[in-house]
Structures are given as C-alpha cells and as structure tokens.
Enzyme design. Sequence first.
Site, short mmCIF file in Angstrom:
data_model
loop_
_atom_site.label_atom_id
_atom_site.label_comp_id
_atom_site.label_asym_id
_atom_site.label_seq_id
_atom_site.Cartn_x
_atom_site.Cartn_y
_atom_site.Cartn_z
N VAL A 57 72.60 5.61 12.41
CA VAL A 57 72.27 6.55 13.49
C VAL A 57 73.20 6.32 14.69
O VAL A 57 73.72 7.28 15.28
CB VAL A 57 70.79 6.41 13.91
CG1 VAL A 57 70.48 7.31 15.10
CG2 VAL A 57 69.87 6.75 12.74
N SER A 107 77.63 -8.40 15.38
CA SER A 107 78.59 -7.29 15.48
C SER A 107 79.53 -7.40 16.68
O SER A 107 80.33 -6.49 16.92
CB SER A 107 77.84 -5.97 15.59
OG SER A 107 77.11 -5.75 14.43
N ARG A 166 56.43 6.11 20.05
CA ARG A 166 56.12 7.53 19.78
C ARG A 166 54.70 7.94 20.12
O ARG A 166 54.48 9.03 20.64
CB ARG A 166 56.37 7.84 18.30
CG ARG A 166 57.84 7.91 17.95
CD ARG A 166 58.04 8.29 16.50
NE ARG A 166 59.41 8.04 16.11
CZ ARG A 166 59.77 7.70 14.88
NH1 ARG A 166 58.86 7.56 13.93
NH2 ARG A 166 61.04 7.48 14.60
N CYS A 185 62.28 11.35 11.44
CA CYS A 185 63.19 12.35 10.89
C CYS A 185 62.46 13.44 10.09
O CYS A 185 62.77 14.63 10.21
CB CYS A 185 64.26 11.69 10.03
SG CYS A 185 63.64 10.35 9.00
N ARG A 194 61.03 8.61 -1.78
CA ARG A 194 62.46 8.30 -1.66
C ARG A 194 63.16 8.79 -2.92
O ARG A 194 62.69 8.51 -4.04
CB ARG A 194 62.64 6.78 -1.52
CG ARG A 194 64.07 6.35 -1.25
CD ARG A 194 64.52 6.64 0.16
NE ARG A 194 63.78 5.86 1.14
CZ ARG A 194 63.76 6.15 2.45
NH1 ARG A 194 64.45 7.18 2.93
NH2 ARG A 194 63.05 5.42 3.28
N HIS A 230 67.16 15.05 4.02
CA HIS A 230 65.78 15.01 3.53
C HIS A 230 65.35 16.44 3.19
O HIS A 230 65.67 17.39 3.92
CB HIS A 230 64.82 14.49 4.61
CG HIS A 230 64.97 13.03 4.94
ND1 HIS A 230 65.80 12.17 4.26
CD2 HIS A 230 64.35 12.28 5.89
CE1 HIS A 230 65.69 10.96 4.78
NE2 HIS A 230 64.83 11.00 5.77
N ASN A 244 69.10 14.08 7.87
CA ASN A 244 68.17 13.16 8.54
C ASN A 244 68.84 12.29 9.60
O ASN A 244 68.23 11.96 10.61
CB ASN A 244 67.48 12.26 7.50
CG ASN A 244 68.47 11.57 6.58
OD1 ASN A 244 69.14 12.24 5.80
ND2 ASN A 244 68.58 10.27 6.67
#
Length: 345
Positions: free
Chosen positions: A14, A40, A99, A128, A234, A241, A314
């Site tokens: 993302v 990273s 959320r 998503c 899945r 999706h 997605n």
Amino acid sequence: KKPVIAIVGATGAVGRECIKLFEERNFPLNDIKLFASSQSVGIKIPFNSDELSVQEITDQSLQDVDIAIFSAGSEVSKKYAPIAVSSGCVVIDNSSHWRMDDRCPLVIPEVNAHTLDNHRGIIANPNCSTIQLIVVLAPLHNIGKIKRIIVSTYQSVSGTGQKGINEIEKQTLQIFNLQQPEVTIYPHRIAFNCIPHIDSFLDNDYTKEEMKITNETKKIFDDPAIKVTATCVRVPVFYGHSESVNIEMENKITPQQARAILSQAPGVCVYDNPKENMYPTPLDATGEDLTFVGRIREDHSIDNGLNLWIVADNVRKGAALNAIQIAEHLVNNDLLTIDNPNLFL
Ligand code: NAP
C-alpha cells in the site's frame, strides 16, 4: 501553504502505491518523507526525479509533518497515530485499529466526505472489501433504502501485502518444478486453491474480515439496523478483489434503473453486457481507480432484490487511492487544523 506529507509503511504494497499516486495525481506537496521499520532504513524509492531514503519511524518522526498516511499495520497505528496528532499532524490510517472508534470518521470520499468536516486528527480508511462494496451500494441505498446485504468476496493475495504476493509466486514455481509447495502465510496452500478464511476466527464463527464488512457498513451508512452478512474467501489472484452481492431493498429498483443510477455515480464504472461477455474481472480492475460493477440482475427469489458483481483494485481504491482522495479533500477544504491535539494520548 502546501503540506508536508509522510508515508508510514512506505516499503509495503500500500505504501508504494501511495507514493506512485502522489506522483501521478500531482498532489500539491512541500515535501514527502518515507518511514518503515528499522530493517528498511536506507532503502531508496523513486519519487518524481528524486530518490527518497526510507527512515525508521520514531516518536519524533512526524513532528513537522502535516498529513501522515499510515499503512504499517494496527500496532504501528495504535502507537504512533496519537503521537503524530499531538504535534498537529493529521493521520489517515489504513489499518483497522481506529475504524470503529467514535472519535474517528470512517471515510469513502464519494460517499461520506462530509464526515471529514468535524475530524479530530485521526481519519480511518475502511477495509478494502468494504470500500468497493459501499461505493457501489451507496447510490442504490439513497434511492431504494437497502434493508439487507449478503456478500461473498473473492479476495486477491495482495490484500495480505507483499508477503501474500511472494507466497503464491513461490508456491506456483514449486508446483511447476514438481516440488512440495511450502505453506507459510496462509493456513493452506493458496496456489490453485481457494481458502474461506481471511484474518482470524471470532467466537461467532465469522472471521474478523467478515465482521469488519458488517460493522463498517453500518458505521458508514450511519444505520445500525441495516443487515449485513459476509463470507470472505482468499483466491489465487494477484490484484483485485471481487464480490458477489445480493441486496434486498424497501423500494424496487429494476436492473435497468440500477444501471442508470450507477452510471452517474462517482467512482463507479458500469461494465455490464452479458451478451457480449462483458462483466468485470480482477484483471480489468488492476491499476484502475474506478470500482467496476456488472452482472446486475433481479433476484427473483425475493421482492425488491438485486444481484451484482463488484470488482476493484484492492491496493488502489481499497487502500492507497482512497487515502489520497481523503488527503486531497482535506487540503482543498482547508481542513488540516486539529482543535484538541492531545485527544488520543
Ligand atoms: P505490507 O506489504 O506487508 O507492508 C507493511 C509495511 O509496514 C512495510 O512498509 C513495513 O516496513 C511496515 N512495518 C511493519 N512493521 C513495522 C514497524 N514495526 N514499524 C514501522 N513500519 C513497519 O502490507 P500492506 O498490504 O501494504 O498493508 C499495510 C496496511 O494497510 C495494513 O494495516 C493493512 O491491513 C492495510 N491495508 C492493506 C490493504 C491491501 O490491499 N494490501 C488494503 C487495505 C488496508 P518494513 O518493510 O520495514 O517491514
């Protein structure tokens, strides 16, 4: 003044899509900073004509940032979003952590951008599967008043992030080389298989993913009475999706009327001509901004019912694009002020 942007989780599926979209959409920004975990540090990611270095996220990282897009999982959002807000940074969060918090609007710009007017610093991006479902159903709900939604999803491996993509690639190669495929990310082999299990199981035998769709739909529609039941699967698809959706409404909407309504709806593309084999597939939606809908037909087993097939990218509309549309709305409507920066501490 143009905002300073941060992407937390910049090396993920993302996060990388967010960087691409800021560039593609020519987002008016002053600076862009990239953060991920310690592993990273130093990774370079191209942005316009520059190369940006990824830094490790710390308590101080977001002090001079105006908008941070978080895509680094729930634990990172839980810890760093309140710290970011306390220094005046507006957070747009892709994880599920905030959320269902009453203090956080759950936003799909095409549907409920007005809830951004009173945001308090943390704005949540829906799941998503919820985003693509609601982008299509909201215009029908406005006219037909949906009473009940039954949705079955066919979700790609990129929904699990980079590790999902790696898993199916590796298993496919192993199978073609007559080796035993290694199962590491999912509970079963995903290559050439389907797994009716996304996220963990709850006491009610639904998965968390299924209950996210149910609960988030009620919050976005601001309608606790709407009935929603989901089965999430899945499938061995890289991106995109798909959803088989059945709705029961108070008022009748014919398939012809639904096509007319949806062809005017923001963010939606009606792709529906079965006689010409026209219906959306995940390959059609990959890399696209729009949510596609086809197979619109009457459910003749009930009054006022419709069946639909909904497909979207997605990683894009399901996460990165939706977050950037929220950022654009905040900038265009001068909504970057936070009244109570210590609210979430
Ligand atoms: P991903 O490809 O696995 O990427 C995860 C990112 O988070 C990486 O940049 C990783 O950095 C970073 N990260 C992990 N742990 C960290 C830590 N402790 N501190 C700092 N950074 C950390 O996953 P993704 O698919 O992009 O998903 C990211 C988030 O978006 C998740 O919350 C997911 O639920 C949500 N989301 C994903 C989708 C989708 O379709 N993929 C859709 C909607 C929402 P390193 O590389 O340094 O480990």
